[in-house]
Design a protein around this motif. Structure first.
Motif, short mmCIF file in Angstrom:
data_model
loop_
_atom_site.label_atom_id
_atom_site.label_comp_id
_atom_site.label_asym_id
_atom_site.label_seq_id
_atom_site.Cartn_x
_atom_site.Cartn_y
_atom_site.Cartn_z
N SER A 104 0.83 -1.20 0.00
CA SER A 104 0.00 0.00 0.00
C SER A 104 0.88 1.26 0.00
O SER A 104 0.68 2.18 -0.80
CB SER A 104 -0.92 -0.07 1.22
N LEU A 105 1.88 1.29 0.88
CA LEU A 105 2.78 2.45 0.93
C LEU A 105 3.51 2.65 -0.39
O LEU A 105 3.62 3.76 -0.90
CB LEU A 105 3.83 2.25 2.02
N LEU A 106 4.01 1.54 -0.96
CA LEU A 106 4.81 1.66 -2.19
C LEU A 106 3.94 2.05 -3.39
O LEU A 106 4.36 2.86 -4.22
CB LEU A 106 5.60 0.38 -2.45
N LEU B 121 4.53 5.40 -5.55
CA LEU B 121 4.72 5.40 -7.00
C LEU B 121 3.69 6.29 -7.70
O LEU B 121 4.02 6.98 -8.67
CB LEU B 121 4.63 3.97 -7.55
N GLU B 122 2.44 6.26 -7.22
CA GLU B 122 1.40 7.13 -7.81
C GLU B 122 1.84 8.59 -7.75
O GLU B 122 1.64 9.35 -8.69
CB GLU B 122 0.06 6.96 -7.08
N ARG B 123 2.45 8.98 -6.62
CA ARG B 123 2.90 10.37 -6.47
C ARG B 123 3.96 10.72 -7.50
O ARG B 123 4.13 11.88 -7.86
CB ARG B 123 3.43 10.61 -5.05
N TYR B 124 4.68 9.72 -7.98
CA TYR B 124 5.71 9.94 -9.01
C TYR B 124 5.14 9.71 -10.41
O TYR B 124 5.89 9.61 -11.38
CB TYR B 124 6.90 9.02 -8.78
N HIS C 182 -2.93 -0.06 -9.92
CA HIS C 182 -4.30 -0.51 -9.65
C HIS C 182 -4.78 -0.09 -8.25
O HIS C 182 -5.94 -0.26 -7.92
CB HIS C 182 -4.40 -2.03 -9.82
N TYR C 183 -3.90 0.48 -7.45
CA TYR C 183 -4.20 0.73 -6.04
C TYR C 183 -5.28 1.81 -5.85
O TYR C 183 -5.23 2.87 -6.46
CB TYR C 183 -2.93 1.19 -5.32
N LEU C 184 -6.25 1.54 -4.99
CA LEU C 184 -7.26 2.55 -4.66
C LEU C 184 -7.22 2.90 -3.17
O LEU C 184 -7.17 4.07 -2.81
CB LEU C 184 -8.67 2.04 -5.02
N ASN C 185 -7.22 1.89 -2.32
CA ASN C 185 -7.37 2.10 -0.90
C ASN C 185 -6.94 0.88 -0.13
O ASN C 185 -6.86 -0.20 -0.71
CB ASN C 185 -8.85 2.30 -0.59
N SER C 186 -6.74 1.02 1.18
CA SER C 186 -6.55 -0.21 1.95
C SER C 186 -7.49 -0.20 3.15
O SER C 186 -7.88 0.85 3.65
CB SER C 186 -5.10 -0.38 2.38
N ILE C 187 -7.88 -1.41 3.55
CA ILE C 187 -8.82 -1.60 4.65
C ILE C 187 -8.10 -2.45 5.69
O ILE C 187 -7.55 -3.49 5.34
CB ILE C 187 -10.07 -2.36 4.16
N PRO C 188 -8.10 -1.99 6.96
CA PRO C 188 -7.44 -2.83 7.97
C PRO C 188 -8.05 -4.23 7.97
O PRO C 188 -9.25 -4.34 7.74
CB PRO C 188 -7.73 -2.13 9.29
N GLU C 189 -7.31 -5.25 8.23
CA GLU C 189 -5.89 -5.31 8.48
C GLU C 189 -5.11 -5.66 7.22
O GLU C 189 -3.94 -5.33 7.11
CB GLU C 189 -5.64 -6.44 9.51
N ARG C 190 -5.76 -6.34 6.28
CA ARG C 190 -4.94 -6.91 5.19
C ARG C 190 -5.67 -6.95 3.85
O ARG C 190 -5.44 -7.82 3.04
CB ARG C 190 -4.44 -8.29 5.60
N ILE C 191 -6.57 -6.00 3.66
CA ILE C 191 -7.33 -5.97 2.40
C ILE C 191 -7.06 -4.67 1.65
O ILE C 191 -7.02 -3.59 2.23
CB ILE C 191 -8.85 -6.13 2.66
N MET C 192 -6.88 -4.81 0.35
CA MET C 192 -6.61 -3.67 -0.51
C MET C 192 -7.75 -3.55 -1.53
O MET C 192 -8.18 -4.56 -2.07
CB MET C 192 -5.29 -3.98 -1.23
N ILE D 192 12.73 4.88 -8.79
CA ILE D 192 12.04 5.50 -7.65
C ILE D 192 12.26 4.66 -6.38
O ILE D 192 12.62 5.17 -5.32
CB ILE D 192 10.52 5.62 -7.95
N LEU D 193 12.04 3.35 -6.49
CA LEU D 193 12.14 2.50 -5.30
C LEU D 193 13.59 2.36 -4.83
O LEU D 193 13.85 2.36 -3.62
CB LEU D 193 11.53 1.11 -5.57
N SER D 194 14.54 2.25 -5.78
CA SER D 194 15.95 2.13 -5.36
C SER D 194 16.35 3.32 -4.50
O SER D 194 17.07 3.17 -3.50
CB SER D 194 16.87 2.07 -6.57
#
Ligand SMILES: Nc1ncnc2c1ncn2[C@@H]1O[C@H](COP(=O)(O)OP(=O)(O)O)[C@@H](O)[C@H]1O
Ligand SMILES: [Mg+2]
Length: 191
Positions: free
Chosen positions: A52-54, A58-61, A66-76, A155-157
């Motif tokens: 989720s963080l990564l 990446l979106e900011r760059y 495909h990432y939209l959101n995350s839901i505790p504890e382990r669902i995206m 970006i990640l490196s």
């Protein structure tokens, strides 16, 4: 919610939104394309949070994911995509299969990172593909995937270097959403 895919480490569900999926990260660890398995408490939550963080980073760059959101504890929550059956691997340092399969020595640093393509098919043991083989398999956006993979690596490196980690190698999956946009999909974690 209906399960649409039960993968080795994640379960994908449909939602009320036809263009979205829920991806649940399980506590399962596998190796050898699923031949070995282990259950590690909390692993799903950790991998979901790192992914989720990564993805957000990446979106900011400007990387489309495909990432939209995350839901505790382990669902995206993600945009639903048709996954391209090609795994894109980026290598900055030689280790693992590339050392076993070539004359390259362990730890060799690639100044021009290596981008490789593997078939996403556990039953066939994810073989290394050539560009000619891929061309025969179908019309896949190789150059776009390569360029995005190189940008993601840059970006990640950098952020990994800043926290004292070396990004040795990683695997990406891509897919097309309902509007035929090419998106970075699946998972970005140390799984
Ligand atoms: N946004 C998405 N939409 C649909 N399927 C996805 C999406 N992101 C990832 N997937 C797929 O979900 C499946 C489940 O993940 P995983 O457990 O890693 O499976 P696998 O055993 O294929 O590696 C994988 O086939 C992956 O390609
Ligand atoms: Mg997977």
């Amino acid at each position: 919610m209906t399960k649409i895919t039960v993968g080795k480490v994640k379960t994908v569900f449909t939602t009320s939104e036809p263009d979205e999926v829920l991806i649940q990260y399980e506590d399962r660890v596998t190796a050898g394309n699923g031949k070995k398995e282990l259950w590690v408490e909390d692993k799903g939550r950790v991998c979901m949070n790192i992914s989720s963080l990564l993805f957000q980073y990446l979106e900011r760059y400007g990387i489309s994911t495909h990432y939209l959101n995350s839901i505790p504890e382990r669902i995206m929550t993600c945009k639903k995509v048709d996954i391209i059956p090609i795994e894109v691997v980026v290598r900055n340092v030689a280790t693992g299969s590339i050392v076993r399969q070539t004359t390259l020595e362990e730890g060799r640093i690639f100044n021009w990172p290596l981008v490789e393509y593997y078939l996403k098919d556990d039953e066939k043991d994810d073989p290394l593909l050539t560009e000619d083989r891929i061309r025969l398999m179908g019309d896949y956006p190789l150059r776009d995937m390569e360029q995005t993979a190189r940008e993601v690596n840059g970006i990640l490196s950098k952020i990994f270097r800043e926290i004292g980690l070396t990004l040795v190698d990683f695997k990406l999956e891509f897919g097309y959403d309902s509007k035929q946009n090419l998106l970075l999909a699946d998972e970005l974690s140390p799984d």
